[in-house]
Design a protein around this motif. Structure first.
Motif, mmCIF file in Angstrom:
data_model
loop_
_atom_site.group_PDB
_atom_site.id
_atom_site.type_symbol
_atom_site.label_atom_id
_atom_site.label_comp_id
_atom_site.label_asym_id
_atom_site.label_seq_id
_atom_site.Cartn_x
_atom_site.Cartn_y
_atom_site.Cartn_z
ATOM 1 N N ASP A 5 13.376 -22.834 20.299
ATOM 2 C CA ASP A 5 13.779 -23.944 21.680
ATOM 3 C C ASP A 5 12.290 -24.463 22.291
ATOM 4 O O ASP A 5 12.472 -25.342 22.867
ATOM 5 C CB ASP A 5 13.530 -22.797 23.457
ATOM 6 N N ASP A 8 13.541 -28.168 21.506
ATOM 7 C CA ASP A 8 14.436 -28.597 22.498
ATOM 8 C C ASP A 8 12.952 -28.969 23.396
ATOM 9 O O ASP A 8 13.233 -30.479 24.263
ATOM 10 C CB ASP A 8 15.317 -27.991 23.373
ATOM 11 N N GLU A 77 15.461 -19.361 30.116
ATOM 12 C CA GLU A 77 16.086 -20.369 29.067
ATOM 13 C C GLU A 77 16.943 -20.247 29.204
ATOM 14 O O GLU A 77 17.793 -19.224 29.722
ATOM 15 C CB GLU A 77 15.335 -20.418 27.544
ATOM 16 N N ASP A 79 21.544 -20.948 28.497
ATOM 17 C CA ASP A 79 21.930 -21.429 26.620
ATOM 18 C C ASP A 79 23.666 -21.566 27.350
ATOM 19 O O ASP A 79 23.774 -21.212 28.464
ATOM 20 C CB ASP A 79 22.241 -20.757 25.898
ATOM 21 N N TYR A 80 24.309 -22.927 26.653
ATOM 22 C CA TYR A 80 25.252 -23.124 27.728
ATOM 23 C C TYR A 80 26.721 -22.547 26.166
ATOM 24 O O TYR A 80 25.888 -21.711 25.733
ATOM 25 C CB TYR A 80 26.336 -24.785 27.076
ATOM 26 N N GLU A 81 27.927 -22.014 26.845
ATOM 27 C CA GLU A 81 28.610 -20.713 26.591
ATOM 28 C C GLU A 81 28.405 -20.841 24.916
ATOM 29 O O GLU A 81 28.860 -20.098 24.389
ATOM 30 C CB GLU A 81 29.918 -20.400 27.013
ATOM 31 N N GLY A 83 26.340 -22.406 22.887
ATOM 32 C CA GLY A 83 24.858 -21.647 22.398
ATOM 33 C C GLY A 83 23.703 -22.919 22.617
ATOM 34 O O GLY A 83 22.538 -22.684 22.201
ATOM 35 N N THR A 84 24.552 -24.481 23.511
ATOM 36 C CA THR A 84 23.337 -25.376 23.082
ATOM 37 C C THR A 84 22.597 -24.782 24.216
ATOM 38 O O THR A 84 22.822 -24.173 25.338
ATOM 39 C CB THR A 84 23.976 -26.311 23.350
ATOM 40 N N HIS A 85 21.364 -25.157 24.073
ATOM 41 C CA HIS A 85 20.267 -24.485 25.087
ATOM 42 C C HIS A 85 19.896 -26.319 25.797
ATOM 43 O O HIS A 85 19.763 -27.550 25.604
ATOM 44 C CB HIS A 85 19.057 -25.003 24.098
ATOM 45 N N ILE A 86 20.278 -25.970 27.191
ATOM 46 C CA ILE A 86 20.235 -26.945 28.155
ATOM 47 C C ILE A 86 19.070 -26.796 29.539
ATOM 48 O O ILE A 86 19.227 -27.801 30.337
ATOM 49 C CB ILE A 86 21.296 -27.271 29.145
ATOM 50 N N SER A 88 16.388 -24.438 31.930
ATOM 51 C CA SER A 88 15.389 -22.991 31.749
ATOM 52 C C SER A 88 15.140 -22.660 33.248
ATOM 53 O O SER A 88 15.417 -23.748 34.066
ATOM 54 C CB SER A 88 14.491 -23.078 31.405
#
Length: 200
Positions: A5, A8, A77, A79-81, A83-86, A88
């Motif tokens: 993370d 990002d 944090e 994460d979208y479904e 796995g994208t870290h979007i 916190s």
């Protein structure tokens, strides 16, 4: 948080910074006072990436240590479904007058309450209800640790956050009129409260 993370987080602090126009934008340097999203990425306002990386790695090591000692999380944090870290969610202390209190000053300022924050850093994921879902899960985390009531603080121009607070059942407890200057306009500082016992 996982170590992956960190990159990002650095990107969100240095190049993809449109979210900063909504999350405490009065804290932005003068180079970002313009209404255009690109203004928040002006070279003079960019933090040093190596310094950010060093600090993030140190913070990650501290988080790993805290995980062994306590299961409460000051930050989680999102994460979208896929796995994208979007983004916190996080929490911080406020006192009875709704002023932010640093953790190192907590003992001297008691009693204190938890205020929640949320940031979806990736604009492609805005307006999809994901912040509300994440905040709902984080409220449950606080409920499990017997933190009640909870608070949320924002400014009167952040309409997405206001809608989210309303959906979650927060109610306004303080308005400080005209104390937030954002892109040349004055806005109100708002504090909302959520009583978990009444929701359970």
């Amino acid at each position: 948080m996982v170590e992956g993370d960190i990159e990002d987080d650095i990107r969100w602090q240095t190049s993809e910074t449109e979210w900063q126009l909504w999350d405490e934008p009065w804290e932005l340097p003068n180079t970002a006072a313009d209404s255009a999203p690109a203004a928040a990425t002006a070279p003079a306002s960019r933090p040093d990436t190596e310094d950010l990386r060093r600090r993030a790695l140190a913070e990650f090591a501290l988080i790993e240590q805290l995980r062994k000692e306590d299961d409460f999380r000051w930050t989680l944090e999102i994460d979208y479904e896929d796995g994208t870290h979007i983004g916190s969610v996080d929490s911080y202390y406020i006192d009875q007058e709704f002023n932010k209190v640093r953790q190192k000053d907590a003992q001297a300022k008691a009693p204190l309450f938890y205020a929640l924050g949320i940031a979806i850093y990736e604009p492609a994921f805005w307006g999809r209800g994901l912040g509300t879902q994440a905040l709902e899960a984080y409220i449950q985390h606080h409920f499990e640790h017997h933190h009640d009531p909870l608070f949320l603080q924002t400014w009167s121009g952040n309409h997405r956050m206001l809608r989210c607070a309303e959906k979650m059942g927060f109610y306004l407890v303080e308005r400080r009129a005209g104390v937030r200057e954002v892109r040349g306009e004055l806005y109100d500082a708002l504090t909302f409260r959520l009583d978990l016992k009444s929701k359970s």
